[in-house]
Design a protein around this motif. Structure first.
Motif, PDB file in Angstrom:
ATOM      1  N   CYS A  69       0.832  -1.207   0.000  1.00  0.00           N
ATOM      2  CA  CYS A  69       0.000   0.000   0.000  1.00  0.00           C
ATOM      3  C   CYS A  69       0.866   1.256   0.000  1.00  0.00           C
ATOM      4  O   CYS A  69       0.569   2.233  -0.698  1.00  0.00           O
ATOM      5  N   VAL A  74      -1.411   4.275  -1.424  1.00  0.00           N
ATOM      6  CA  VAL A  74      -2.803   4.149  -0.984  1.00  0.00           C
ATOM      7  C   VAL A  74      -2.832   3.648   0.456  1.00  0.00           C
ATOM      8  O   VAL A  74      -2.141   2.680   0.786  1.00  0.00           O
ATOM      9  N   GLU A  75      -3.620   4.286   1.305  1.00  0.00           N
ATOM     10  CA  GLU A  75      -3.756   3.820   2.678  1.00  0.00           C
ATOM     11  C   GLU A  75      -4.451   2.463   2.694  1.00  0.00           C
ATOM     12  O   GLU A  75      -5.359   2.218   1.897  1.00  0.00           O
ATOM     13  N   GLU A  77      -6.667   1.370   4.542  1.00  0.00           N
ATOM     14  CA  GLU A  77      -8.093   1.508   4.820  1.00  0.00           C
ATOM     15  C   GLU A  77      -8.853   2.167   3.670  1.00  0.00           C
ATOM     16  O   GLU A  77     -10.072   2.331   3.746  1.00  0.00           O
ATOM     17  N   ASN A  78      -8.154   2.541   2.611  1.00  0.00           N
ATOM     18  CA  ASN A  78      -8.810   3.198   1.482  1.00  0.00           C
ATOM     19  C   ASN A  78      -9.698   2.204   0.741  1.00  0.00           C
ATOM     20  O   ASN A  78      -9.323   1.046   0.531  1.00  0.00           O
ATOM     21  N   ILE A  79     -10.865   2.656   0.318  1.00  0.00           N
ATOM     22  CA  ILE A  79     -11.806   1.767  -0.362  1.00  0.00           C
ATOM     23  C   ILE A  79     -11.235   1.212  -1.668  1.00  0.00           C
ATOM     24  O   ILE A  79     -11.673   0.159  -2.152  1.00  0.00           O
ATOM     25  N   ILE A  80     -10.249   1.883  -2.225  1.00  0.00           N
ATOM     26  CA  ILE A  80      -9.622   1.373  -3.451  1.00  0.00           C
ATOM     27  C   ILE A  80      -9.027  -0.019  -3.220  1.00  0.00           C
ATOM     28  O   ILE A  80      -9.029  -0.858  -4.117  1.00  0.00           O
ATOM     29  N   LEU A 120      -5.406   3.593 -10.619  1.00  0.00           N
ATOM     30  CA  LEU A 120      -6.118   3.939  -9.388  1.00  0.00           C
ATOM     31  C   LEU A 120      -7.380   4.754  -9.666  1.00  0.00           C
ATOM     32  O   LEU A 120      -8.420   4.533  -9.038  1.00  0.00           O
ATOM     33  N   ARG A 124     -11.169   3.681  -8.704  1.00  0.00           N
ATOM     34  CA  ARG A 124     -12.034   4.587  -7.945  1.00  0.00           C
ATOM     35  C   ARG A 124     -13.314   4.888  -8.723  1.00  0.00           C
ATOM     36  O   ARG A 124     -14.409   4.964  -8.149  1.00  0.00           O
ATOM     37  N   LEU A 163     -16.908   2.340   5.353  1.00  0.00           N
ATOM     38  CA  LEU A 163     -16.058   2.403   4.169  1.00  0.00           C
ATOM     39  C   LEU A 163     -16.896   2.505   2.894  1.00  0.00           C
ATOM     40  O   LEU A 163     -16.590   3.295   1.990  1.00  0.00           O
ATOM     41  N   ARG A 167     -19.760   7.875   3.072  1.00  0.00           N
ATOM     42  CA  ARG A 167     -19.663   9.161   2.382  1.00  0.00           C
ATOM     43  C   ARG A 167     -20.814   9.428   1.418  1.00  0.00           C
ATOM     44  O   ARG A 167     -20.942  10.528   0.884  1.00  0.00           O
TER      45      ARG A 167
END
Length: 232
Positions: A69, A74-75, A77-80, A120, A124, A163, A167
């Motif tokens: 990651c 990319v974190e 925890e990112n939804i990606i 990416l 997304r 997640l 949003r």
């Protein structure tokens, strides 16, 4: 993507476990075009890329996943990362096997860090497709649950819902509060699927909610709880 370090990777021949993710959650994946036609995708290079992260168990595990990651920017925890796991058809959260890696990265035409980074925005963007998002949402249930459990434990369910819906669903903060104070210790598949349908079809003021509809009791109780709070 939340990582459960306590989970052990099953043997690669454990077909029963690999069939945990039901087939209907997997639509046909559109092949992504190579980023440079002069340098076609290389399976050999993709495998070498995998081995940069795979340990002695020949799997990209939690610690290696953090490094992966970091490298792609990319974190965890990112939804990606969930979208990527869906493309790889990964069975275990926090783990990518060699077969998963090669299958998914081949479809994405990614054989190195730079090529994945160039995809990416594509990954997304898939979240904006309602059909694809529904499949990713359904996939997340099996992906996140413990192998020996039929339901998601509530802490994991809340994390994954945040997640996926945090949003985009205006009522999510209220629903999260409801789950926090509820008696429920977990969420089954029917409840999980219904939450997405509820978020897409029921208005914020709950005026079009049919109490006699085929909603799970969990959502009946949420609506009642919400209306009681609104009156107080």
């Amino acid at each position: 993507m939340p990582v459960k370090k306590k989970r052990k990777l099953p043997d690669s021949d454990d077909h029963e476990h690999r069939n945990k993710i039901t087939s209907f959650t997997r639509p046909a994946i559109r092949s992504a075009r190579p980023i440079n036609a002069e340098k076609p995708f290389s399976s050999k290079k993709c495998l070498a890329w995998f081995h940069e992260y795979a340990g002695p168990d020949k799997v990209v595990g939690p610690e290696a996943m953090e490094k992966f990651c970091e490298d792609i920017g990319v974190e965890p925890e990112n939804i990606i990362m969930l979208v990527l796991a869906w493309h790889l058809e990964a069975v275990n959260m926090g783990f990518f096997t060699k077969d998963e890696w090669l299958r998914g990265m081949t479809l994405l035409q990614c054989d190195c860090t730079e090529r994945l980074q160039s995809k990416l925005d594509y990954l997304r963007g898939e979240l904006n497709d309602t059909v694809v998002f529904k499949n990713i949402y359904r996939y997340a249930f099996d992906f996140a649950r413990d192998t020996d459990q039929r339901s998601l434990d509530m802490d994991t369910a809340k994390t994954m819902l945040a997640l996926l819906l945090g949003r985009t669903w205006p009522l999510f903060p209220v629903f999260h509060q409801f789950l926090e104070q509820s008696k429920y210790k977990g969420m089954n598949k029917d409840q999980w699927y219904s939450v997405l349908e509820f978020s897409r079809t029921i208005s914020t003021d709950l005026s079009n909610y049919d109490e006699d509809g085929a909603w799970p009791v969990l959502l009946d109780e949420f609506v009642e709880w919400r209306k009681t709070r609104s009156l107080s």
